[in-house]
Design an enzyme around this catalytic site. Structure first.
Site, PDB file in Angstrom:
ATOM      1  N   SER A 190       0.820  -1.214   0.000  1.00 28.62           N
ATOM      2  CA  SER A 190       0.000   0.000   0.000  1.00 28.62           C
ATOM      3  C   SER A 190       0.853   1.263   0.000  1.00 28.62           C
ATOM      4  CB  SER A 190      -0.903   0.031   1.229  1.00 28.62           C
ATOM      5  OG  SER A 190      -1.659  -1.142   1.314  1.00 28.62           O
TER       6      SER A 190
HETATM    7  N1  SAH Z   1      -0.338  -5.279   3.820  1.00 24.61           N
HETATM    8  C1  SAH Z   1       0.442  -5.618   2.648  1.00 24.61           C
HETATM    9  C2  SAH Z   1      -0.261  -5.303   1.339  1.00 24.61           C
HETATM   10  C3  SAH Z   1      -1.244  -6.330   1.061  1.00 24.61           C
HETATM   11  S1  SAH Z   1      -1.979  -6.473  -0.526  1.00 24.61           S
HETATM   12  C4  SAH Z   1       1.810  -4.981   2.675  1.00 24.61           C
HETATM   13  O1  SAH Z   1       2.123  -4.239   3.615  1.00 24.61           O
HETATM   14  O2  SAH Z   1       2.604  -5.260   1.769  1.00 24.61           O
HETATM   15  C5  SAH Z   1      -3.325  -7.490  -0.003  1.00 24.61           C
HETATM   16  C6  SAH Z   1      -2.933  -8.910   0.346  1.00 24.61           C
HETATM   17  O3  SAH Z   1      -4.094  -9.567   0.830  1.00 24.61           O
HETATM   18  C7  SAH Z   1      -2.479  -9.723  -0.863  1.00 24.61           C
HETATM   19  O4  SAH Z   1      -1.182 -10.203  -0.646  1.00 24.61           O
HETATM   20  C8  SAH Z   1      -3.511 -10.850  -0.951  1.00 24.61           C
HETATM   21  O5  SAH Z   1      -2.969 -12.090  -1.364  1.00 24.61           O
HETATM   22  C9  SAH Z   1      -4.017 -10.922   0.472  1.00 24.61           C
HETATM   23  N2  SAH Z   1      -5.346 -11.532   0.670  1.00 24.61           N
HETATM   24  C10 SAH Z   1      -6.444 -11.426  -0.106  1.00 24.61           C
HETATM   25  N3  SAH Z   1      -7.468 -12.118   0.454  1.00 24.61           N
HETATM   26  C11 SAH Z   1      -7.004 -12.659   1.619  1.00 24.61           C
HETATM   27  C12 SAH Z   1      -7.573 -13.461   2.651  1.00 24.61           C
HETATM   28  N4  SAH Z   1      -8.833 -13.864   2.620  1.00 24.61           N
HETATM   29  N5  SAH Z   1      -6.787 -13.803   3.717  1.00 24.61           N
HETATM   30  C13 SAH Z   1      -5.493 -13.408   3.773  1.00 24.61           C
HETATM   31  N6  SAH Z   1      -4.892 -12.655   2.830  1.00 24.61           N
HETATM   32  C14 SAH Z   1      -5.633 -12.274   1.775  1.00 24.61           C
END
Ligand code: SAH
Length: 211
Positions: free
Chosen positions: A59
């Site tokens: 993000s």
């Molecule tokens: N917080 C992260 C950015 C995340 S992007 C950072 O600091 O880099 C969103 C992430 O959520 C992705 O990697 C995706 O694979 C994950 N995601 C999507 N659905 C999910 C779920 N149900 N449980 C866990 N992770 C999930």
């Protein structure tokens, strides 16, 4: 511009919008360049999201700061993050709370985030591969829950993992754009606040979007 200068500029600009000094200090101390592919290293302190592979993104720093500030962490909390991705947000939380549990559905991201967080010496972060139920009920209750992917609605399963008075921050809306929502768990009716528009990759799962 060198990374140090870029970092100082980013922090200066965030300090106009983010009032929690602990949050700003955490953003100043976690090296974002170590959480992104080395090709984009020069952009590590631009206030933009960046690709981390597998169709996912780390993000924008402003959104990380805003969501973190909204959790109101003082240092004693147990926090749950859904969507570990690169592990950057988890590192910020680890600076500000006692214990962090983070879950990710893509196994390769679990592995690389685990490596980065271990290399940086964080001992208060647990990373799990996501299961069918949203979040990590085995570790509940949590004082704060942060969801870093966009959901179609507020998932009951996550509100249930909060302590009384606990805070959930989650982007809610369509697959392409959402509103950042804060839910405070209360005995009778939960308090729901809207913090404004945002854009996240979709939250995938039982109580969220199909893949
Ligand atoms: N917080 C992260 C950015 C995340 S992007 C950072 O600091 O880099 C969103 C992430 O959520 C992705 O990697 C995706 O694979 C994950 N995601 C999507 N659905 C999910 C779920 N149900 N449980 C866990 N992770 C999930």
């Amino acid at each position: 511009m060198g990374l140090e200068t870029a970092r100082a500029r980013l922090l200066e600009s965030l300090s106009h919008e983010i009032s929690d000094k602990r949050v700003l200090a955490a953003l100043a101390s976690v090296p974002r360049e170590l959480f992104i592919p080395s090709d984009y290293c020069h952009s590590a302190y631009d206030d933009v999201p960046l690709s981390i592979g597998f169709g996912q993104t780390i993000s924008q720093p402003f959104i990380v700061a805003l969501m973190t500030q909204t959790l109101g962490l003082k240092g004693s909390e147990k926090v749950l993050e859904i969507g570990t991705g690169s592990g950057y947000q988890a590192a910020i939380l680890a600076e500000l709370a006692k214990q962090v549990v983070t879950v990710e559905r893509i196994p390769q991201l679990v592995e690389s985030a685990r490596r980065t967080l271990e290399m940086l010496g964080y001992t208060n972060v647990e990373i799990h591969t996501a299961e069918n139920v949203l979040g990590w009920p085995a570790g509940a209750p949590y004082d704060a829950v942060i969801v870093t992917a966009g959901a179609p609605r507020i998932p009951d399963a996550l509100v249930e993992q909060l302590t009384p008075g606990g805070r959930l921050v989650i982007p809610v809306g369509s697959r392409w754009e959402q509103e950042l929502i804060k839910v405070t768990r209360r005995k009778r009716r939960n308090l729901i606040e809207n913090l404004g528009g945002c854009r996240f990759v979709p939250l995938i799962g039982e109580d969220a979007w199909e893949q």
